[in-house]
Enzyme design. Structure first.
Site, PDB file in Angstrom:
ATOM      1  N   SER A  53      39.710   1.198 -11.818  1.00  0.00           N
ATOM      2  CA  SER A  53      38.625   1.000 -11.762  1.00  0.00           C
ATOM      3  C   SER A  53      39.684  -0.100 -11.889  1.00  0.00           C
ATOM      4  O   SER A  53      39.849  -0.659 -13.044  1.00  0.00           O
ATOM      5  CB  SER A  53      37.892   1.162 -12.745  1.00  0.00           C
ATOM      6  OG  SER A  53      36.565  -0.499 -12.665  1.00  0.00           O
TER       7      SER A  53
ATOM      8  N   ASN B 243      42.420  -6.703 -14.789  1.00  0.00           N
ATOM      9  CA  ASN B 243      42.711  -5.654 -15.918  1.00  0.00           C
ATOM     10  C   ASN B 243      41.601  -4.420 -15.380  1.00  0.00           C
ATOM     11  O   ASN B 243      40.469  -4.700 -15.506  1.00  0.00           O
ATOM     12  CB  ASN B 243      42.272  -6.564 -16.770  1.00  0.00           C
ATOM     13  CG  ASN B 243      42.264  -6.174 -18.035  1.00  0.00           C
ATOM     14  OD1 ASN B 243      42.980  -5.312 -18.730  1.00  0.00           O
ATOM     15  ND2 ASN B 243      41.764  -6.115 -18.836  1.00  0.00           N
ATOM     16  N   CYS B 244      42.344  -3.169 -16.334  1.00  0.00           N
ATOM     17  CA  CYS B 244      41.603  -2.078 -14.856  1.00  0.00           C
ATOM     18  C   CYS B 244      41.286  -0.720 -16.179  1.00  0.00           C
ATOM     19  O   CYS B 244      41.649  -1.133 -17.196  1.00  0.00           O
ATOM     20  CB  CYS B 244      42.625  -1.527 -13.940  1.00  0.00           C
ATOM     21  SG  CYS B 244      42.942  -3.586 -13.265  1.00  0.00           S
ATOM     22  N   GLY B 245      40.891  -0.063 -15.597  1.00  0.00           N
ATOM     23  CA  GLY B 245      40.847   1.153 -15.936  1.00  0.00           C
ATOM     24  C   GLY B 245      41.400   1.965 -15.660  1.00  0.00           C
ATOM     25  O   GLY B 245      41.281   2.862 -14.196  1.00  0.00           O
TER      26      GLY B 245
END
Length: 966
Positions: free
Chosen positions: A303, A90-92
């Site tokens: 990210s 789960n990211c940016g």
């Protein structure tokens, strides 16, 4: 740890050295005794009486092991609970680009600032300097690469687009491996007529890294390649793709899948810098990015927050064409289907060498890595554009969307015949150099906002405020990415292409609506046209079969009856204090060993009632076409199943009719496979039946010499009776599905089940989750109609119902229940859920899981094939006891839902509750101790924690004077 089951006439599930139930003194079952004379006469276990003969009755130990597990006897068991196939994140995510393709330092600096501003979306280890992963993908920095090639190699690069640069990871401090890997890559490059220009070590500064990334830090070098064969721009990318795939495969075979050799990117259009870094470290680590001459016109940034998994340099993003925020909840199914499609896929460009690009998916990649790999395959090995490939993999909600044009609906319906959605909450940013864009899943479960500035730059990210220097006065457009929509920049036209425009353009390229109308077969319409005359039910054997298939009085009254009357699942209180299936003394169905997984990346569940528009049970089934071929109407010549719970008429149509198309050719025919085996033939007889149905399914699909195969197989247990036992439908479907997947035949046919043991929603969820295309629950229908005939329906509802009405209501209830189950996992379509295996097995032995449910997590052992057979035998005895003269057989009631004396064990017992009440009312210590004693006793019979025991070793006791005061 649960040990494997001991043999015996009853299931003796041995746990931590303690038998959960007592073993029967009988060494031979009654049903075995009944057929013993026949076995003695033939010298064999048993002889099947339906369709085909078992080819061999006794096998070597190695053969039996292969039959039971689907594995070779020397394959090692995993040493840890870590499984790379379950890597999720789960990211940016963000992108920056110049609409006019103007390369500038501003794009690089904005991308770096954006990435740093999303640090909170990434993960770190115990040491803040050890990141989960971060990276940036750039459009090829042409001027920078020319200068570095001149400086490092003393060469002038060809024109832009005529050379490629790859960033390559090598195992650290291993010059021999580095030399071997370079030799592989160079040899394969030259074989494709490309020129190897040389290698350049990538300058890095690792002074800020934590210990974990330092321990695994690779050597990174850049690989320069020239297009000497003058391939077109598209074909040059294809050849680079081929070289990279072949090099990775060869290196994995030489060094192992986790060797450390990894090609981040190899392209003439883009280059990726990434690693096991924090967002702040990316530009600090890669000194190229800090160079003022490093300029570009586009960038993707990412990210990473690795969820319950291990970070690594390779799994950082962006990957080759995309980066992803979210979770692919249907990943196991998507990977299985893509592997199996390898038997059909053939690229017009790569021809007979298409296999060099396969497999497209791997257990050693994360969900994002597998998505990227399939996206790249579709964009480079077929003639599809990148936006079209993204539309196929993440379609917007189209089945019941009134705001969608017919053109787009037809496009999505056509492509649903080629590929299931990669379902789950997702925001995917993508680029191939020609396009850069992003799309959101149909539910919009991941945030994304974008800005267009007056100087023709676009900024899109998971957050607002990622570029604080951007003033409102400089912004021309600001908006959010909406559910199912696509944001797209086309650098050739230098503009943002609206969602409707690009999708209408793609959808209008072929007459998809006409193709669907002409060739797709609708099962409901086919059944109506067939006008099947259904025979009336014969209730003389109903109770016997209900017992055999695990129905109980409780389930009939408390589950099936409300479903048949109201069209909804019955409501119950939260919690289930009955014994786990593996601990139960009662025979339990295989379905009950499975627990649905939860969505790990904080997915908000879908509301299957209020968000019904995004959910669908409709599935095309049957033979698929070549995924990499040009679109053609033959690709949608599939059977459209509107509801996965088939009616009796639909099943009879599939069994007895052949669909003939307008040209008079056979378009759809089914082959029925008997899933019963001789009673008393023991576990070996059951295993032989399992192998027989797998072989028969494969033979039916292949067809004879000069004959086309069947388009569907129907696994039927209708022949169950006094001398025939039925394989559990989940076992039969799972085994056939896995067999066809592994032999790459699964896309050639549908799998239907005529199943007597499907009754409640969980039964359907598991059987669809393990690959079934449709189920006809004929015994559930028969039970409902018998209750209606006996007046129980009218007594319960105070209304009269026809048999057809209660069967329709039951189907409706199961459908709603399936949508509810899918919604908890963030899965919107049954087509994606089917085969996704979103379950964990609790107490099933590896031999069952490896054989029938490959890839399913099973962390403890327990019931094996032998114990499973004993449970089936006991159920069969309940339906067909030795004393066949018994005229009235009552439906069993084992007390799973309500406590029953002598029935299923429950954690809460009447005695325990009585003592608890006495203790609460009178403050009686004795009553509480009795409550605790009874509860602890039941705990040992019901839960896994009840099996835990403390080991006491007096010699290792700690003196009290060494213990700190509280």
């Amino acid at each position: 740890m649960l040990s494997r089951l001991s043999s015996g006439a009853r299931s003796s599930r041995t746990i931590a050295g303690r038998s959960a139930i007592s073993s029967s003194s009988a060494s031979t079952s009654r049903s075995a005794t009944r057929i013993a004379p026949r076995l003695a006469a033939t010298g064999a276990i048993a002889t099947p009486v339906f369709r085909s003969q078992i080819p061999a009755l006794f096998y070597s130990t190695e053969r039996v092991l292969n039959l039971r597990t689907g594995k070779k006897g020397n394959e090692p068991l995993p040493k840890t609970v870590y499984d790379p196939s379950r890597e999720t994140e789960n990211c940016g995510v963000g992108l920056v680009a110049s609409l006019k393709s103007v390369a500038s330092r501003k794009v690089v600096e904005d991308a770096d600032e954006m990435l740093i501003r999303m640090s909170h979306r990434g993960g770190v280890g115990c040491c803040p300097a050890s990141g989960d992963g971060a990276g940036m993908l750039f459009g090829m920095p042409d001027a920078f690469m020319r200068a570095k090639a001149k400086e490092a190699l003393g060469i002038d690069l060809p024109a832009k687009g005529e050379y490629a640069v790859g960033n390559v990871f090598f195992p650290p401090e291993n010059p021999d491996v580095l030399k071997d890997c370079k030799a592989v890559l160079e040899r394969l490059t030259k074989q494709r007529g490309l020129e190897v220009l040389g290698w350049r070590p990538v300058p890095v500064d690792n002074s800020m890294l934590g210990q974990d990334p330092l321990d695994s830090e690779p050597d990174t070098e850049q690989f320069f390649v020239a297009n000497n064969s003058k391939y077109s721009a598209r074909d040059f990318e294809r050849e680079l793709f081929r070289v990279r795939k072949m090099a990775e495969e060869e290196a994995a075979a030489m060094l192992g899948p986790e060797s450390g050799f990894y090609i981040n990117s190899l392209s003439s259009q883009t280059i990726t810098y990434k690693g096991q870094l924090t967002p702040e470290q990316v530009s600090q680590y890669y000194l190229d990015i800090k160079d003022p001459s490093f300029i570009t016109h586009l960038s993707l940034v990412h990210s990473r927050f690795s969820t319950n998994t291990f970070p690594s340099w390779e799994r950082a993003q962006p990957i080759r064409m995309m980066c992803h925020n979210g979770e692919i909840n249907t990943l196991r199914g998507n990977k299985n289907w893509m592997f199996s499609r390898g038997g059909l896929m053939a690229s017009d460009y790569f021809g007979n060498d298409t296999h060099q690009l396969l497999p497209a998916t791997s257990d050693n990649m994360s969900d994002s890595g597998n998505f990227d790999s399939v996206l790249e395959l579709m964009a480079k090995a077929s003639e599809r554009s990148l936006p079209e490939a993204v539309m196929m993999m993440i379609p917007e909600a189209w089945q019941d969307n009134p705001n969608l044009s017919e053109t787009k609906k037809s496009f999505y319906e056509y492509n649903s015949c080629l590929m299931e959605p990669w379902d789950g909450p997702a925001m995917v940013a993508f680029t191939d150099g020609r396009y850069i864009g992003a799309t959101l899943d149909r539910n919009g479960l991941r945030p994304s906002r974008y800005y267009v500035t007056k100087d023709d730059h676009v900024v899109l990210s998971s957050e607002i405020g990622v570029i604080p220097e951007l003033k409102d006065s400089e912004v021309k457009i600001k908006h959010r990415l909406e559910p199912g929509k696509m944001f797209l920049v086309d650098f050739n036209t230098e503009r943002i292409v609206p969602d409707d425009e690009i999708k209408e353009q793609v959808a209008a390229m072929n007459p998809y609506g006409d193709w669907v109308e002409e060739t797709m077969i609708d099962l409901e319409k086919w059944t109506d046209d067939a006008a099947i005359s259904r025979a009336p039910f014969n209730y003389s054997q109903t109770n016997r079969k209900l017992n055999t298939f695990g129905f109980t009085g409780e389930k009939l009254e408390m589950l099936l009856l409300p479903m048949g009357i109201g069209g909804k699942e019955a409501l119950g209180s939260m919690g289930n204090d009955a014994a786990l299936a593996v601990l139960s003394e009662k025979p339990r169905q295989v379905n009950e060993y499975f627990k649905q997984l939860f969505a790990q990346v904080t997915n908000p569940p879908i509301d299957p009632i209020r968000e019904e528009i995004v959910m669908s049970l409709v599935c095309p089934v049957g033979p698929e076409g070549n995924l990499l071929a040009d679109p053609a109407k033959e690709h949608c010549k599939r059977l459209n199943v509107r509801h996965p719970v088939l009616t009796l008429d639909e099943m009879e149509t599939l069994k007895s009719k052949v669909y003939v198309d307008k040209d008079g050719k056979k378009a759809f025919a089914s082959h029925v496979i008997d899933c019963t085996f001789p009673a008393g033939s023991g576990p070996d007889g059951m295993l032989q039946a399992l192998e027989r149905i797998c072989d028969e399914a494969a033979d039916a699909i292949q067809g004879g010499i000069g004959e086309s195969g069947s388009q569907a197989v129907i696994l039927s247990d209708r022949l169950v009776g006094p001398d025939r036992m039925a394989l559990p439908s989940l076992i039969a479907v799972g085994a056939v599905h896995q067999h066809l997947l592994k032999t790459k035949q699964r896309p050639k046919a549908a799998i239907f089940a005529e199943a007597g043991d499907c009754k409640e929603v969980h039964d359907y969820a598991t059987i669809f989750g393990y690959g079934c295309d449709g189920v006809c629950p004929y015994m559930a229908y028969e039970a409902l109609c018998k209750m209606n005939n006996d007046g129980l329906v009218e007594a319960k509802s105070k209304n009269e119902y026809s048999d057809d009405e209660i069967m329709t209501n039951y189907r409706k209830a199961v459908g709603k229940g399936l949508l509810k189950v899918m919604s908890k996992m963030g899965i919107s379509t049954l087509q994606s859920y089917k085969g996704a295996q979103v379950f964990e097995a609790v107490g099933l032995a590896d031999e069952i899981v490896y054989r029938c449910f490959t890839g399913t997590t099973t962390r403890i052992q327990g019931t094996d094939f032998e114990a499973l057979y004993r449970d089936l035998e006991r159920l069969h005895q309940d339906g067909y006891p030795d004393n066949q003269n018994i005229e009235t057989i009552l439906v069993q009631n084992d007390g799973q839902l309500h406590y029953r004396d002598g029935g299923e064990a429950h954690l809460n017992t009447p005695g325990g509750m009585a003592n608890l009440q006495v203790a609460a009312r009178t403050n009686s210590r004795e009553a509480y101790k009795e409550f605790a004693r009874l509860t602890n006793e039941q705990n040992m019979k019901v839960t896994l924690r009840g099996q835990l025991k403390f080991k006491f070793d007096p010699s290792r006791a700690v003196p009290l004077d060494e213990v700190e005061p509280a």
